[in-house]
Scaffold this motif. Sequence first.
Motif, PDB file in Angstrom:
ATOM      1  N   ASP A  64       3.553  -3.309   3.603  1.00  0.00           N
ATOM      2  CA  ASP A  64       2.899  -4.425   2.930  1.00  0.00           C
ATOM      3  C   ASP A  64       3.556  -4.751   1.595  1.00  0.00           C
ATOM      4  O   ASP A  64       3.633  -5.915   1.203  1.00  0.00           O
ATOM      5  N   ARG A  65       4.020  -3.696   0.916  1.00  0.00           N
ATOM      6  CA  ARG A  65       4.630  -3.882  -0.395  1.00  0.00           C
ATOM      7  C   ARG A  65       5.805  -2.936  -0.561  1.00  0.00           C
ATOM      8  O   ARG A  65       5.796  -1.823  -0.029  1.00  0.00           O
ATOM      9  N   ALA A  97       7.390  -8.061   3.526  1.00  0.00           N
ATOM     10  CA  ALA A  97       6.580  -7.382   2.517  1.00  0.00           C
ATOM     11  C   ALA A  97       6.674  -8.115   1.183  1.00  0.00           C
ATOM     12  O   ALA A  97       7.625  -8.858   0.922  1.00  0.00           O
ATOM     13  N   GLU A  98       5.692  -7.891   0.327  1.00  0.00           N
ATOM     14  CA  GLU A  98       5.788  -8.353  -1.059  1.00  0.00           C
ATOM     15  C   GLU A  98       6.625  -7.343  -1.831  1.00  0.00           C
ATOM     16  O   GLU A  98       6.371  -6.138  -1.782  1.00  0.00           O
ATOM     17  N   GLN A 141      -3.101  -0.406   2.501  1.00  0.00           N
ATOM     18  CA  GLN A 141      -1.735  -0.931   2.511  1.00  0.00           C
ATOM     19  C   GLN A 141      -0.710   0.192   2.662  1.00  0.00           C
ATOM     20  O   GLN A 141      -0.937   1.320   2.244  1.00  0.00           O
ATOM     21  N   ARG A 142       0.419  -0.166   3.261  1.00  0.00           N
ATOM     22  CA  ARG A 142       1.557   0.749   3.376  1.00  0.00           C
ATOM     23  C   ARG A 142       2.596   0.291   2.357  1.00  0.00           C
ATOM     24  O   ARG A 142       3.098  -0.831   2.434  1.00  0.00           O
TER      25      ARG A 142
END
Length: 277
Positions: A64-65, A97-98, A141-142
């Motif tokens: 996710d980030r 991802a962000e 989140q991962r």
Amino acid sequence: MDEQEPLRGFTVGVTAERKAEEIAAVFRRRGAEVRLGAALRTVPLPEDGELAAATDAVLAAPVDRVVAITGVGFRGWVEAAAQRGVGDRLLAHLRSAEVLARGAKARGAVRGAGLTEGWSADSEESAEVLDHLLTDGVAGQRIAVQIHGEPMRGFRDALTAAGAEVVPVPVYRWTDPADLAPLDAVIDAAIAGSVHALPFTSAAASANVLGRADRTGRGEELRRAVRDRVLVACVGPVTAAPWADEGLPHLVPPRSRTAALVQLVVDELPARYPLQR
């Protein structure tokens, strides 16, 4: 107090590896004498070992980030992946991802890799990145965290406690500096009382100053000096963790910035040593 040189008569021990001369120059402009003694050095990890395993872990599931801590570290990660033949796959994986960057150099490396950062820290401090993530929320989140030198356990533990799955990507590891004499001289000067403040900008430097003192039989003397007279100032709570874990006195500025760290020392030293000059 001399308003132009408020630290005249004081000596500050700078143990940073990166930006040591820059930090020292700021203290000198405020009148301080500076003793330089790098507490560590960073060396790259082998491309086919821990770094490769970390890259494979990132690729094993969507992220996710992604947190880019340093420019040289993020570039090193991408280059190592390319040499293994998975560079394009890694970049494609990260595009969903962000990406968060800890400052201008990390942001430049992210853009150089063809990615776009969603946010970057104005202060260029890891503590600001952590604050942003925790404020925004990370539960479920991962998050892949590119690590430079130090393991950043406090940073990672805080994210894990907030509900994230953290995948660390260590591009470098830290070890003792090649020349230990300057660091030993700073430790000796702090014990003797001729170094009045020890400002820190990384947890690894904090940990290795204590570790080096312990390994050379000076650990208790250094701790006594910190309790009695030496001002330990840390740029943020992650950097302060090695001191906090031992219950040793230390100060942290209200903002996790190097400028705020310097100002903290400027404000506190003359009050602590009113008869120094």
